[in-house]
Design an enzyme around this catalytic site. Structure first.
Site, mmCIF file in Angstrom:
data_model
loop_
_atom_site.group_PDB
_atom_site.id
_atom_site.type_symbol
_atom_site.label_atom_id
_atom_site.label_comp_id
_atom_site.label_asym_id
_atom_site.label_seq_id
_atom_site.Cartn_x
_atom_site.Cartn_y
_atom_site.Cartn_z
ATOM 1 N N TYR A 1 -11.366 -2.537 13.473
ATOM 2 C CA TYR A 1 -10.195 -1.673 13.018
ATOM 3 C C TYR A 1 -9.018 -1.895 13.917
ATOM 4 O O TYR A 1 -8.533 -2.550 14.013
ATOM 5 C CB TYR A 1 -10.782 -0.069 12.529
ATOM 6 C CG TYR A 1 -9.448 -0.114 12.177
ATOM 7 C CD1 TYR A 1 -8.396 0.194 10.850
ATOM 8 C CD2 TYR A 1 -8.277 1.156 13.158
ATOM 9 C CE1 TYR A 1 -7.603 0.518 10.597
ATOM 10 C CE2 TYR A 1 -7.359 1.577 12.691
ATOM 11 C CZ TYR A 1 -6.449 1.346 11.354
ATOM 12 O OH TYR A 1 -5.705 2.207 10.989
ATOM 13 N N ILE B 1 -2.928 10.906 12.760
ATOM 14 C CA ILE B 1 -1.910 11.385 11.941
ATOM 15 C C ILE B 1 -2.317 11.927 10.942
ATOM 16 O O ILE B 1 -3.708 11.779 10.328
ATOM 17 C CB ILE B 1 -0.619 10.295 11.236
ATOM 18 C CG1 ILE B 1 -0.079 9.076 12.203
ATOM 19 C CG2 ILE B 1 0.113 10.703 10.181
ATOM 20 C CD1 ILE B 1 0.574 10.105 12.926
ATOM 21 N N VAL C 1 -3.478 -7.459 -1.243
ATOM 22 C CA VAL C 1 -2.879 -8.513 -0.425
ATOM 23 C C VAL C 1 -3.917 -9.662 -0.064
ATOM 24 O O VAL C 1 -3.173 -10.456 0.694
ATOM 25 C CB VAL C 1 -2.729 -7.318 0.973
ATOM 26 C CG1 VAL C 1 -1.483 -6.365 0.541
ATOM 27 C CG2 VAL C 1 -3.393 -6.221 1.325
ATOM 28 N N SER D 1 -1.604 0.065 15.444
ATOM 29 C CA SER D 1 -2.917 1.376 15.436
ATOM 30 C C SER D 1 -2.881 2.035 17.259
ATOM 31 O O SER D 1 -2.620 0.076 17.933
ATOM 32 C CB SER D 1 -3.720 1.234 15.059
ATOM 33 O OG SER D 1 -4.674 2.540 15.365
ATOM 34 N N GLY E 1 1.032 -1.095 0.556
ATOM 35 C CA GLY E 1 -0.524 -0.225 0.035
ATOM 36 C C GLY E 1 0.664 1.433 0.180
ATOM 37 O O GLY E 1 0.832 2.151 0.743
ATOM 38 N N ARG F 1 0.214 6.047 -1.318
ATOM 39 C CA ARG F 1 -0.455 6.932 -0.989
ATOM 40 C C ARG F 1 -0.298 7.358 -0.031
ATOM 41 O O ARG F 1 -0.234 5.492 0.978
ATOM 42 C CB ARG F 1 -2.133 7.647 -1.593
ATOM 43 C CG ARG F 1 -2.795 6.134 -1.374
ATOM 44 C CD ARG F 1 -4.311 5.969 -1.794
ATOM 45 N NE ARG F 1 -5.028 4.900 -1.503
ATOM 46 C CZ ARG F 1 -6.161 4.833 -0.552
ATOM 47 N NH1 ARG F 1 -5.816 5.824 0.499
ATOM 48 N NH2 ARG F 1 -6.480 3.763 -0.089
#
Length: 246
Positions: free
Chosen positions: A154, A187, A63, A141, A11, A14
């Protein structure tokens, strides 16, 4: 002339992934990355790496698709003959409160973020083990540590990456392969740029350093953990969150 090392960043077309790929390129690594969207400007990305004096392989591959990743890695090995660093960065979000979250929303996030990391790592480590050297950095994360309302899928995927990384580090240490995880907080990205000022202020109030992190700051940490500069570090989770989680 010393042979260039090779970094494979999933990935990396970007966002944070691209910042990581450019950091390794600036440090002289040849770059391999994948993308899934047909809107990706592959030629522009190649030029960016070329301008930094390194070669690149930019491959369309998902992936979660074992065959596509096997083909990518086969081409990688044919071109560069080795993989020094793997960065598992590819990931998605499908946020929703648990009571509203569909099975598809849960499954897709786990499939891309966690199973995708498993698939790529399983295929890449076969080649690292032959060389008896390598470094793996997985993007987790802070919500994988703390949890977050509306992100059960997530958070579960990122917590899973932490357990996966620690187990991997124990399995591969005898082969001189290290595995670490990076856990970013807030971020600044294209997604956060469009947030209203009051939302940004609320986010900043939760962060002791009173600002969001930059993708380049995450990239520097990932580079450190991927490079020989961190040769005695494995099985660790490093938060980069401005002090949110202490």
């Amino acid at each position: 002339m010393e042979e260039k090392k090779v970094a494979f960043i999933t990935g990396g077309s970007r966002g944070i992934g691209k910042a990581i790929a450019l950091k390794f390129a600036k440090e002289g690594y040849n770059i391999v990355t994948n993308y899934v969207s047909d809107s990706t400007d592959v030629e522009a990305l190649k030029r960016e790496f070329n301008d930094l004096g390194v070669e690149s392989l930019i491959y369309k591959a998902d992936v979660t698709n074992i065959e596509q990743i096997e083909n990518l890695v086969k081409e990688l090995i044919e071109k560069f003959e080795k993989i020094d660093v793997l960065v598992n960065n590819a990931g998605i979000t499908k946020d929703n409160l648990l009571m509203r979250m569909s099975e598809e929303e849960f499954d897709k996030v786990i499939e891309v973020n966690l199973k995708g990391t498993f698939i790529v790592t399983k295929i890449v480590t076969k080649y690292m083990m032959k060389k008896r050297k390598g470094s793996i950095v997985n993007l987790s994360s802070v919500v994988g540590v703390t949890g977050n309302a509306g992100q059960c899928n997530y958070s579960a995927s990122k917590a899973g990456i932490i357990g996966f990384t620690k187990s991997l580090a124990r399995e591969l240490a005898s082969r001189n392969i290290r595995a670490n995880a990076v856990a970013p907080g807030f971020i600044a990205t294209d997604m956060t740029d469009v947030l209203p000022d009051n939302i940004k202020e609320n986010i900043h109030s939760q962060i002791p350093l009173k600002r969001m992190g930059e993708a380049d700051e995450v990239a520097k940490l990932v580079y450190f953990l991927g490079s020989d500069e961190s040769s005695y570090i494995t099985g660790q989770v490093v938060n980069i969150d401005g002090g949110m989680v202490m």
